[in-house]
Design an enzyme around this catalytic site. Sequence first.
Site, short mmCIF file in Angstrom:
data_model
loop_
_atom_site.label_atom_id
_atom_site.label_comp_id
_atom_site.label_asym_id
_atom_site.label_seq_id
_atom_site.Cartn_x
_atom_site.Cartn_y
_atom_site.Cartn_z
N HIS A 1 -37.72 -46.40 -70.22
CA HIS A 1 -37.87 -46.29 -68.77
C HIS A 1 -38.30 -47.65 -68.23
CE1 HIS A 1 -41.04 -46.12 -65.58
NE2 HIS A 1 -40.08 -45.52 -64.93
N ASN B 1 -38.99 -49.74 -64.15
CA ASN B 1 -38.81 -49.83 -62.70
C ASN B 1 -39.53 -51.06 -62.18
OD1 ASN B 1 -41.39 -49.03 -60.96
ND2 ASN B 1 -41.40 -47.76 -62.82
N HIS C 1 -53.21 -33.49 -69.88
CA HIS C 1 -53.31 -32.09 -70.28
C HIS C 1 -52.97 -31.89 -71.75
CE1 HIS C 1 -49.12 -32.72 -69.22
NE2 HIS C 1 -48.77 -31.61 -69.85
#
Length: 309
Positions: free
Chosen positions: A108, A110, A177
């Site tokens: 990924h 950006n 989490h």
Amino acid sequence: MQDKQLDMVKTYLLDLQDRICEGLEEEDSRAEFIQDSWEREAGGGGRSRVMTNGKVFEKAGVNFSHVYGESLPPSATAARPELAGRSFNAVGVSLVVHPENPYVPTSHANVRFFIAEKEGEAPVWWFGGGYDLTPYYGFEEDCISWHSVARDACAPFGADVYPKYKKWCDQYFYLKHRNEARGVGGLFFDDLNEPGFDESFAFMQSVGNSYLDAYLPIVDRRKDSRYGASERDFQLYRRGRYVEFNLVFDRGTLFGLQSGGRTESILMSMPPLVRWEYNWQPVPESEEARLTEYFLQHRDWLNHESEKN
């Protein structure tokens, strides 16, 4: 001056999208990106490019967007409440690559530029971005080469830059989490403006320009690795973590949805296939167990002792 700066960044980002798509197409050698241009009713638009069912890449998306509006969405002002209510311009390139072979990591990246304005006050601008790597089967060689390119991209801007943004990446791409890192990290930076526009822009370009140098050698090393159904099942299971992060924590996803962006383009980051399994546990001492027990621990990959196999 702000319009000139925005035009400079936009020109660079459109070219970056072109170059990254060309590099991924060359590596895949079979599939090509399809382009879908779109407009945003509240202002702006973009061009989305998606590759599917390639020889190497099961799905890859490379998005360019330039959106503007009367008020920054909550995701952009959560850490900077003083900017709430300002009009904005946001321009960026965001990409996610999901290879088919489980031995090739997902990646990924950006890079983005914001300008927030309020009548009677000076405009506030900043750069942000980075890239990170999400392996399913870990290789130290890949982690070291990935971080070496990231370090070299940062080196012209100061010795403290890579360690700072490497740590920020580790902290940001973390599934709270699950108490688990999403991958092996890379770079993450935001709110960058202190060095001034020219140096901040140069740094953003260095990060964007280095992405293919960091990723493609890893793809080339792993794309022909042999695998079976068990490795593929594990890859699809681990892709579930990627989905969880993007929908729960990712600022870019939240910004896009809150600002009324094109949902189809925002969610192009999702893998084409994914699976969840209740309370699944890897076989002890397996390569699947080693992923979380060793590779997904926060490490200084450029100054560490290799694990003995």
